[in-house]
Design an enzyme around this catalytic site. Structure first.
Site, PDB file in Angstrom:
ATOM      1  N   ASP A 428       0.845  -1.185   0.000  1.00 11.23           N
ATOM      2  CA  ASP A 428       0.000   0.000   0.000  1.00 11.23           C
ATOM      3  C   ASP A 428       0.886   1.243   0.000  1.00 11.23           C
ATOM      4  O   ASP A 428       1.832   1.352   0.779  1.00 11.23           O
ATOM      5  CB  ASP A 428      -0.914   0.018   1.225  1.00 11.23           C
ATOM      6  N   ASN A 436      -2.467  12.923  -4.074  1.00 11.95           N
ATOM      7  CA  ASN A 436      -3.585  13.364  -4.918  1.00 11.95           C
ATOM      8  C   ASN A 436      -4.022  14.777  -4.554  1.00 11.95           C
ATOM      9  O   ASN A 436      -4.300  15.610  -5.421  1.00 11.95           O
ATOM     10  CB  ASN A 436      -4.760  12.398  -4.780  1.00 11.95           C
ATOM     11  N   HIS A 441      -4.869  14.275  -9.326  1.00  9.81           N
ATOM     12  CA  HIS A 441      -5.056  12.850  -9.627  1.00  9.81           C
ATOM     13  C   HIS A 441      -4.191  12.391 -10.798  1.00  9.81           C
ATOM     14  O   HIS A 441      -3.846  11.212 -10.882  1.00  9.81           O
ATOM     15  CB  HIS A 441      -6.531  12.564  -9.925  1.00  9.81           C
ATOM     16  N   ASP A 445      -1.986   9.144 -10.670  1.00  6.36           N
ATOM     17  CA  ASP A 445      -2.001   8.032 -11.627  1.00  6.36           C
ATOM     18  C   ASP A 445      -0.588   7.690 -12.081  1.00  6.36           C
ATOM     19  O   ASP A 445      -0.223   6.514 -12.241  1.00  6.36           O
ATOM     20  CB  ASP A 445      -2.867   8.396 -12.839  1.00  6.36           C
ATOM     21  N   GLU A 471      -4.668   2.476  -4.281  1.00 12.59           N
ATOM     22  CA  GLU A 471      -3.205   2.507  -4.299  1.00 12.59           C
ATOM     23  C   GLU A 471      -2.608   1.244  -3.715  1.00 12.59           C
ATOM     24  O   GLU A 471      -1.439   1.240  -3.319  1.00 12.59           O
ATOM     25  CB  GLU A 471      -2.704   3.737  -3.523  1.00 12.59           C
TER      26      GLU A 471
END
Length: 558
Positions: A428, A436, A441, A445, A471
């Site tokens: 994680d 973010n 975002h 990504d 994530e």
């Protein structure tokens, strides 16, 4: 009775058969496209619902952990609930987290000693469910309208009543006795923003998609217009997607904190007509193309029939001329009988004509077979691309959650049959929400894509990596013997990420939880739960950690 000519029969039959064939193929292809579009739309809704449920579950776990950690603060364990440091800690927390509407501490009898902004100080909350549950342990509650706070807080701008979800944790003194409860009320709008952000942040999200939050009884908690209604699906508690009542609906259970009895689900639904609109348009185009092609084939059939019937008509006319003793008939001079010579000559001419037409038809068939072969190859390639979309994550390129579940089941069955052990790593990204929120975002990504590449390059060719959700990534290790133990592989991944340069986001770290297959497991979910618990331990230990049963690795600080 007037009979149709051979030319008319050939034209009608050829046109009718071509029209029937083209329409049948059009309906069949349209049906396949409709089912594939339904499958793709359902999977897309399911993936989006899983993302929203995972995001919401993570936020709930973080808020519950936050309240629990505040309740374990040293100045609370000393028993002085009026200590100004307590209020300072709560104020700092509510300033950092705007979702909190109220936070305070009570004694064991339910009297509020201190609270942010002084709200409810001195009042009794003994009858409130969050206080009673907080005396027994950590608590996260279902949404409810404000009671005591309704007169103290401003109302919603749209006139809707204030609604909150509650978090609570007991306060223990040094001897372990419960001396009070630390409680917090979070705005319900915070929950709805999380769901809407996860459900509608995708750039290709359809405006017709509707997000709903469902409670344990299948009743709608959000949106407000549908609150209290029973969600009309085949099974309101099942995870997956279904078709019913004019909607394509995906339902995913929210992974709520294990210490609470909260049970929510996220439902995304889209009108079936909207989801299948591209397939319907394709069907209409195929039907129009079929009718147009049939007209073209009819014209071609007419001229082809005209060409094929001429030798027979010539034979009939010559025979009629012989029958009627009309002049102009040609007979073979070498044949003693004029009628037989004329018939032989006509049959020979007709034979040459048919042979010529056979060669033309063979060439046409060869061209048609080549076209069919090309169309078949195109269809196989399209099916391969659809299979790749169904098993891979569109953003990172690694396998998706659906393929991971299949692979985990496959490894579990092999483990039961052969005893060959395997391991699961849950990875994680630490503070991904901060990335973010800070960079957007698009940068988030890019971070996920680079994380996927780093994980893949740190693994062996026999290992399996998938995007587990949000994530979070999952890795299956089929061979866990020395020297490639799960812990060493996990540490290799953690170190590779920590040392990597993320162009915009800067340094990014990950926490890794390691779980080993156990013969006592009765389902693959037990292994996932163990790995998830170790991931939780790695997060709780400060992140950028690897944690497994009997093992932990802390990175050397630079």
């Amino acid at each position: 009775m007037l009979k149709a000519s051979l030319r008319s029969h050939l034209t009608l039959w050829f046109t009718g058969l071509s029209l029937l064939t083209l329409l049948s193929v059009g309906f069949y292809v349209g049906h396949i496209a409709t089912e594939q579009m339904k499958q793709a739309s359902g999977n897309a809704l399911l993936n989006t619902a899983r993302s929203a449920a995972t995001s919401l579950g993570e936020q709930l776990r973080e808020r519950q952990l936050e309240v629990y950690m505040l309740s374990r603060a040293p100045h609370l364990e000393r028993g002085d609930l009026d200590n100004p440091a307590i209020l300072k800690s709560m104020q700092l927390r509510t300033q950092a987290r705007t979702e909190y509407a109220w936070m305070g501490v009570t004694d064991a009898e339910g009297r509020v000693h201190q609270a942010v902004n002084g709200l409810l100080v001195g009042q009794s909350v003994q009858q409130r469910p969050w206080f009673q549950a907080g005396l027994r342990g950590q608590y996260t509650g279902d949404p409810h309208e404000a009671v005591l706070l309704a007169k103290l807080l401003p109302g919603m701008p749209n006139g809707e009543p204030l609604r909150f979800i509650d978090f609570a944790a007991p306060i223990h003194n040094a001897e372990g006795q419960v001396i009070g409860v630390l409680g917090a009320h979070a705005h319900w709008s915070w929950i709805t923003r999380i769901v809407e952000s996860a459900a509608f942040s995708h750039k290709n999200a359809s405006p017709d998609i509707e997000a709903l939050i469902i409670d344990n009884d299948g009743k709608v908690l959000y949106p407000e217009a549908l609150m209290g209604q029973q969600l009309a699906t085949n099974d309101s508690k099942s995870s997956g997607w279904s078709v019913g009542n004019g909607y394509l609906t995906s339902m995913v259970t929210v992974p709520t904190p294990s210490t609470t009895e909260l049970s929510w689900s996220i439902a995304l639904r889209q009108p079936l007509e909207t989801a299948l609109q591209p397939a319907h348009l394709l069907l209409y185009k195929l039907l129009i193309l079929g009718v147009f092609a049939a007209v073209i084939f009819g014209v071609v059939a007419y001229y082809l029939a005209l060409y094929l019937s001429r030798p027979i008509e010539q034979l009939a006319r010559s025979a009629k001329q012989v029958q009627d003793n009309q002049p102009g008939a040609h007979f073979p001079l070498q044949h003693p009988v004029r009628e037989i010579a004329q018939l032989g000559q006509s049959i020979e001419a007709m034979t040459h004509s048919l042979l010529g037409k056979e060669r033309e038809l063979q060439q046409a068939n060869a061209t048609l077979e080549a076209t069919v072969a090309q169309r078949t190859a195109d269809l196989m390639q399209a099916n391969a691309e659809l299979l790749n979309l169904a098993t891979h994550d569109a953003l990172t390129g690694v396998f998706n959650r659906r393929r991971f579940d299949e692979k985990l089941t496959e490894y579990s069955l092999l483990f039961r049959r052969t005893g060959r052990p395997f391991a699961l790593l849950l990875i994680d990204a630490d503070h991904f929400k901060r990335i973010n929120d800070t960079h957007g975002h698009a940068v988030g990504d890019e971070v996920l894509q680079q994380l996927a590449q780093l994980i893949q390059t740190s693994l062996r060719t026999t290992d399996f990596v998938a995007r587990y959700g949000g994530e979070e990534f999952a890795v299956l290790l089929p061979e866990i013997s020395m020297p490639d133990t799960p812990e060493r592989v996990a540490e290799k991944i953690r170190a590779a990420v920590a040392e990597a340069d993320f162009a915009t986001a800067g340094q990014v770290t990950v926490s890794v939880g390691v779980g080993l297959a156990d013969p006592a497991d009765n389902s693959p979910g037990n292994l996932i739960k163990r790995a998830d618990q170790q991931l939780y331990q790695a997060k709780a230990a400060g992140r950028n950690q690897v944690a497994s049963h009997g093992y932990s690795a802390t990175p050397t600080q630079p």
